[in-house]
Design a protein around this motif. Structure first.
Motif, PDB file in Angstrom:
ATOM      1  N   GLY A  25     -51.590   3.907  19.402  1.00 37.13           N
ATOM      2  CA  GLY A  25     -51.713   2.819  18.451  1.00 37.13           C
ATOM      3  C   GLY A  25     -50.366   2.163  18.205  1.00 37.13           C
ATOM      4  N   GLN A  26     -50.380   1.026  17.497  1.00 35.74           N
ATOM      5  CA  GLN A  26     -49.135   0.314  17.224  1.00 35.74           C
ATOM      6  C   GLN A  26     -49.256  -0.507  15.946  1.00 35.74           C
ATOM      7  OE1 GLN A  26     -48.298  -2.515  20.415  1.00 35.74           O
ATOM      8  NE2 GLN A  26     -50.466  -2.965  20.667  1.00 35.74           N
ATOM      9  N   PHE A  27     -48.146  -0.577  15.206  1.00 38.24           N
ATOM     10  CA  PHE A  27     -47.971  -1.488  14.076  1.00 38.24           C
ATOM     11  C   PHE A  27     -47.044  -2.601  14.539  1.00 38.24           C
ATOM     12  CE2 PHE A  27     -49.478   1.330  10.627  1.00 38.24           C
ATOM     13  CZ  PHE A  27     -49.961   0.380   9.735  1.00 38.24           C
ATOM     14  N   VAL A  28     -47.391  -3.843  14.256  1.00 41.26           N
ATOM     15  CA  VAL A  28     -46.533  -4.982  14.599  1.00 41.26           C
ATOM     16  C   VAL A  28     -46.308  -5.812  13.341  1.00 41.26           C
ATOM     17  CG1 VAL A  28     -46.204  -7.006  16.055  1.00 41.26           C
ATOM     18  CG2 VAL A  28     -47.475  -5.043  16.947  1.00 41.26           C
ATOM     19  N   ASN A  29     -45.048  -6.063  13.022  1.00 34.78           N
ATOM     20  CA  ASN A  29     -44.705  -6.879  11.859  1.00 34.78           C
ATOM     21  C   ASN A  29     -44.416  -8.301  12.312  1.00 34.78           C
ATOM     22  OD1 ASN A  29     -42.399  -7.985   9.854  1.00 34.78           O
ATOM     23  ND2 ASN A  29     -43.802  -6.636   8.760  1.00 34.78           N
ATOM     24  N   MET A  30     -45.181  -9.259  11.756  1.00 35.49           N
ATOM     25  CA  MET A  30     -45.105 -10.646  12.194  1.00 35.49           C
ATOM     26  C   MET A  30     -44.433 -11.537  11.148  1.00 35.49           C
ATOM     27  SD  MET A  30     -46.550 -10.404  15.131  1.00 35.49           S
ATOM     28  CE  MET A  30     -46.515 -12.165  15.480  1.00 35.49           C
ATOM     29  N   TYR A  31     -43.546 -12.438  11.621  1.00 32.89           N
ATOM     30  CA  TYR A  31     -43.002 -13.471  10.751  1.00 32.89           C
ATOM     31  C   TYR A  31     -44.067 -14.505  10.412  1.00 32.89           C
ATOM     32  CZ  TYR A  31     -38.207 -11.885  11.717  1.00 32.89           C
ATOM     33  OH  TYR A  31     -37.051 -11.150  11.809  1.00 32.89           O
ATOM     34  N   GLU A  51     -46.477 -16.965  22.934  1.00 32.42           N
ATOM     35  CA  GLU A  51     -47.167 -16.855  21.648  1.00 32.42           C
ATOM     36  C   GLU A  51     -46.468 -15.877  20.701  1.00 32.42           C
ATOM     37  OE1 GLU A  51     -49.623 -18.308  24.813  1.00 32.42           O
ATOM     38  OE2 GLU A  51     -48.638 -16.339  24.615  1.00 32.42           O
ATOM     39  N   MET A  52     -45.830 -14.836  21.251  1.00 33.67           N
ATOM     40  CA  MET A  52     -45.266 -13.776  20.425  1.00 33.67           C
ATOM     41  C   MET A  52     -43.756 -13.866  20.231  1.00 33.67           C
ATOM     42  SD  MET A  52     -47.583 -11.625  19.280  1.00 33.67           S
ATOM     43  CE  MET A  52     -46.621 -10.132  18.976  1.00 33.67           C
ATOM     44  N   SER A  53     -43.053 -14.391  21.209  1.00 35.58           N
ATOM     45  CA  SER A  53     -41.593 -14.399  21.171  1.00 35.58           C
ATOM     46  C   SER A  53     -41.062 -15.124  19.931  1.00 35.58           C
ATOM     47  CB  SER A  53     -41.034 -15.065  22.439  1.00 35.58           C
ATOM     48  OG  SER A  53     -39.625 -15.035  22.432  1.00 35.58           O
ATOM     49  N   GLY A  54     -40.190 -14.440  19.195  1.00 33.25           N
ATOM     50  CA  GLY A  54     -39.602 -15.024  18.004  1.00 33.25           C
ATOM     51  C   GLY A  54     -40.482 -14.947  16.771  1.00 33.25           C
ATOM     52  N   LYS A  55     -41.695 -14.436  16.918  1.00 26.35           N
ATOM     53  CA  LYS A  55     -42.618 -14.372  15.786  1.00 26.35           C
ATOM     54  C   LYS A  55     -42.832 -12.951  15.255  1.00 26.35           C
ATOM     55  CE  LYS A  55     -45.189 -18.546  17.014  1.00 26.35           C
ATOM     56  NZ  LYS A  55     -46.525 -19.118  17.317  1.00 26.35           N
TER      57      LYS A  55
END
Length: 230
Positions: free
Chosen positions: A211-217, A173-177
């Motif tokens: 905590g974490q920030f995640v930047n998604m394509y 679900e996450m790989s490459g995104k």
């Protein structure tokens, strides 16, 4: 031993009080032990000592003075800010809005606030007055699914154990995104940035309460498989 020595050394130990109090899943045991020394010949008075023992909650988050970026690592039944942070000395709590890509700011001094409950699937900035421990109650989280939007998101890391971030970032679900994952360095008051394209990264693990920030394509779901991540 000689008779006169036996008369001078006679100790009677009495356990006078045992108090068990549970506060926010932290069990604090105060055991007051009264040591009474009675001398048959002189009638000398007794002395009193106190021993303290603290049993920590599984979800205890260590806050440093300044900004901290945290995840609540227990499934709180009452997620109201006044409940979770009732023993915390803080100035602000900031929640990221992934739809508008901006922070919402809560202040205990404000007449009105944009939010008053913690979303347990998100990470939060909190400005702490001094170093302190945030101790929360509630059961441990099981496996979890958190929806992520295109752009920056702040998904919580919900567990009380550390894990390799690749275990949940490099899933189908996450790989490459995703493009980046950022954690906050409380000591330096700055972000550390992880990139799947980098040869080396400043971190590979995430720990309890971080905590974490995640930047998604693109939008997707972040799946936490608790059994696999341990």
């Amino acid at each position: 031993m000689k008779d006169d020595a036996e008369k001078r050394i006679l100790f009677v130990f009495i356990i006078s009080l045992l108090i068990v109090s549970a506060l926010n899943s932290s069990i604090i045991i105060h055991s007051a032990i009264k040591s009474s020394s009675e001398n048959i010949l002189t009638g000398e008075h007794s002395t009193v000592g106190r021993v303290g023992l603290r049993i920590m909650s599984p979800c205890e988050i260590y806050l440093l003075e300044g900004w901290n970026f945290i995840s609540i690592c227990s499934n709180e039944t009452n997620a109201n800010i006044s409940n979770i942070f009732n023993k915390t000395d803080y100035r602000y709590i900031m929640e990221w809005n992934p739809s508008t890509q901006e922070f919402l700011i809560y202040s205990p001094r404000a007449e009105t606030n944009p939010f008053d409950e913690i979303n347990l699937s998100r990470s939060y900035f909190i400005y702490s007055f001094g170093s302190q421990i945030l101790s929360t109650t509630g059961d441990e989280f099981s496996s979890m699914k958190i929806p992520l939007l295109e752009g920056w998101n702040t998904p919580a890391y919900p567990y009380v154990f550390a894990t390799d971030i690749e275990k949940y970032l490099e899933t189908p679900e996450m790989s490459g995104k995703y493009r980046y994952l950022m954690k906050w360095n409380e000591s330096a008051q700055e972000f550390l940035i992880y990139s799947p394209r980098a040869e080396t990264n400043p971190f590979e693990k995430i720990f309890k309460g971080q905590g974490q920030f995640v930047n998604m394509y693109s939008a997707t779901n972040l799946f936490y498989n608790k059994t696999y991540l341990k």
